[in-house]
Design a protein around this motif. Structure first.
Motif, PDB file in Angstrom:
ATOM      1  N   ARG A   1       0.586  -0.860   0.121  1.00  0.00           N
ATOM      2  CA  ARG A   1      -0.159   0.345   0.405  1.00  0.00           C
ATOM      3  C   ARG A   1       1.003   1.317  -0.269  1.00  0.00           C
ATOM      4  NH1 ARG A   1      -5.049  -0.726  -1.517  1.00  0.00           N
ATOM      5  NH2 ARG A   1      -5.550  -3.082  -0.626  1.00  0.00           N
ATOM      6  N   HIS A   2       0.714   1.938  -1.145  1.00  0.00           N
ATOM      7  CA  HIS A   2       1.313   2.821  -1.345  1.00  0.00           C
ATOM      8  C   HIS A   2       1.769   4.351  -0.464  1.00  0.00           C
ATOM      9  CE1 HIS A   2       4.362   5.453  -3.279  1.00  0.00           C
ATOM     10  NE2 HIS A   2       3.711   6.831  -3.156  1.00  0.00           N
TER      11      HIS A   2
ATOM     12  N   MET B   1       1.392   4.221   2.796  1.00  0.00           N
ATOM     13  CA  MET B   1       1.764   3.232   4.052  1.00  0.00           C
ATOM     14  C   MET B   1       3.225   3.045   3.954  1.00  0.00           C
ATOM     15  SD  MET B   1      -0.467   3.457   5.883  1.00  0.00           S
ATOM     16  CE  MET B   1       0.224   3.090   7.561  1.00  0.00           C
ATOM     17  N   GLN B   2       3.872   2.530   2.312  1.00  0.00           N
ATOM     18  CA  GLN B   2       5.047   2.218   2.206  1.00  0.00           C
ATOM     19  C   GLN B   2       5.412   1.203   2.743  1.00  0.00           C
ATOM     20  OE1 GLN B   2       7.330   4.434   0.516  1.00  0.00           O
ATOM     21  NE2 GLN B   2       4.638   5.141  -0.544  1.00  0.00           N
ATOM     22  N   GLN B   3       4.630   0.287   3.023  1.00  0.00           N
ATOM     23  CA  GLN B   3       4.542  -0.979   3.396  1.00  0.00           C
ATOM     24  C   GLN B   3       4.193  -2.146   2.890  1.00  0.00           C
ATOM     25  OE1 GLN B   3       4.266   0.087   7.101  1.00  0.00           O
ATOM     26  NE2 GLN B   3       2.707  -1.416   7.586  1.00  0.00           N
ATOM     27  N   VAL B   4       4.171  -3.439   3.023  1.00  0.00           N
ATOM     28  CA  VAL B   4       2.662  -4.524   2.604  1.00  0.00           C
ATOM     29  C   VAL B   4       2.340  -4.495   4.078  1.00  0.00           C
ATOM     30  CG1 VAL B   4       3.203  -6.784   2.477  1.00  0.00           C
ATOM     31  CG2 VAL B   4       4.546  -5.846   1.135  1.00  0.00           C
ATOM     32  N   MET B   5       0.952  -4.342   3.818  1.00  0.00           N
ATOM     33  CA  MET B   5      -0.025  -5.019   4.312  1.00  0.00           C
ATOM     34  C   MET B   5      -1.079  -6.072   3.988  1.00  0.00           C
ATOM     35  SD  MET B   5       0.373  -1.759   5.886  1.00  0.00           S
ATOM     36  CE  MET B   5      -0.761  -1.007   6.726  1.00  0.00           C
ATOM     37  N   ILE B   6      -0.979  -6.858   5.436  1.00  0.00           N
ATOM     38  CA  ILE B   6      -1.937  -7.996   5.460  1.00  0.00           C
ATOM     39  C   ILE B   6      -3.471  -7.473   5.684  1.00  0.00           C
ATOM     40  CG2 ILE B   6      -2.873  -9.764   6.802  1.00  0.00           C
ATOM     41  CD1 ILE B   6       0.087 -10.298   7.691  1.00  0.00           C
ATOM     42  N   GLU B   7      -4.680  -8.069   4.718  1.00  0.00           N
ATOM     43  CA  GLU B   7      -5.542  -7.540   4.763  1.00  0.00           C
ATOM     44  C   GLU B   7      -6.413  -9.080   4.466  1.00  0.00           C
ATOM     45  OE1 GLU B   7      -6.366  -3.855   1.965  1.00  0.00           O
ATOM     46  OE2 GLU B   7      -4.007  -4.652   1.778  1.00  0.00           O
ATOM     47  N   PHE B   8      -7.779  -8.522   4.801  1.00  0.00           N
ATOM     48  CA  PHE B   8      -8.973  -9.501   3.849  1.00  0.00           C
ATOM     49  C   PHE B   8      -9.404  -9.318   2.235  1.00  0.00           C
ATOM     50  CE2 PHE B   8     -10.329 -10.432   7.874  1.00  0.00           C
ATOM     51  CZ  PHE B   8     -10.386 -12.005   8.158  1.00  0.00           C
ATOM     52  N   PRO B   9      -9.607  -9.837   1.476  1.00  0.00           N
ATOM     53  CA  PRO B   9      -9.422  -8.944  -0.205  1.00  0.00           C
ATOM     54  C   PRO B   9     -11.044  -8.171   0.056  1.00  0.00           C
ATOM     55  CG  PRO B   9     -10.307 -11.351   0.408  1.00  0.00           C
ATOM     56  CD  PRO B   9      -9.838 -11.191   1.945  1.00  0.00           C
TER      57      PRO B   9
END
Length: 194
Positions: free
Chosen positions: A67-68, A70-78
């Motif tokens: 997620r740009h 936030m500048q990081q990879v996030m764990i999410e539900f679809p």
């Protein structure tokens, strides 16, 4: 609700600040309850859905996505936004299929959440899906994400530790915890309505 009248603001005028590919930002001039005028800047949003996919083995379907902002990879539900004229369930089914490859035999509408009430009118419909079968994904151009499964206990631990900070996923974890405990019930069907 007449009891809330002393809290309500009256819209007087709207100015468009930005109309991008995804974002539509406006500034409203409003009359405050005390008669003064003020401005409110916020994002107009078409609405979205989130899907809590339940696998037969008890795990849930999750995604890892960069997620740009936030500048990081996030764990999410679809999840994903509604297309023009698209119903909530149709969007949930489309997003689940496109992003994860899963389709579901049964769906249940859980509720709604407004993730950013201070600066957007976005509302996200929360759906549960079960009886999942895996097919081919059809990601949007430029979309990159990993799909994986986790146990509800793993999900709760990530929420507790701060590994998950996405608000829709945190709310989804709350719904999941309450559904699995029997505290909250769902009306399952092949074509439920919100």
């Amino acid at each position: 609700m007449h009891a809330d009248q002393h809290l309500r603001e009256t819209p007087l005028a709207r100015t468009e600040l930005l109309r991008g590919h995804f974002l539509h930002v406006v500034r409203d001039t409003v009359r405050l309850p005390d008669g003064q005028e003020a401005t409110r800047e916020f994002v107009l949003h078409p609405g979205a859905v989130m899907v809590i996919g339940l696998l037969d083995d008890g795990r849930v379907v999750l995604e890892r996505q960069y997620r740009h902002p936030m500048q990081q990879v996030m764990i999410e539900f679809p999840a994903g936004k509604l297309d023009a004229g698209e119903g909530s369930l149709a969007c949930a089914q489309r997003e689940m299929r496109e992003e994860t490859g899963y389709s579901a035999r049964e769906w249940a509408f859980a509720g709604r959440l407004a993730p950013t009430i201070a600066y957007s009118d976005e509302v996200i419909d929360i759906w549960f899906a079960r009886g999942l079968s895996l097919g081919e994904r059809a990601l949007d151009d430029g979309e990159a994400l990993d799909v994986f499964a986790a146990t509800p206990d793993e999900l709760q631990a990530w929420c507790r530790s701060g590994a998950i900070i996405d608000c829709k996923t945190l709310v989804g974890a709350l719904w999941l915890q309450n559904v699995l405990s029997g505290a909250w019930t769902l009306a399952w069907g092949d074509n439920p309505a919100p």
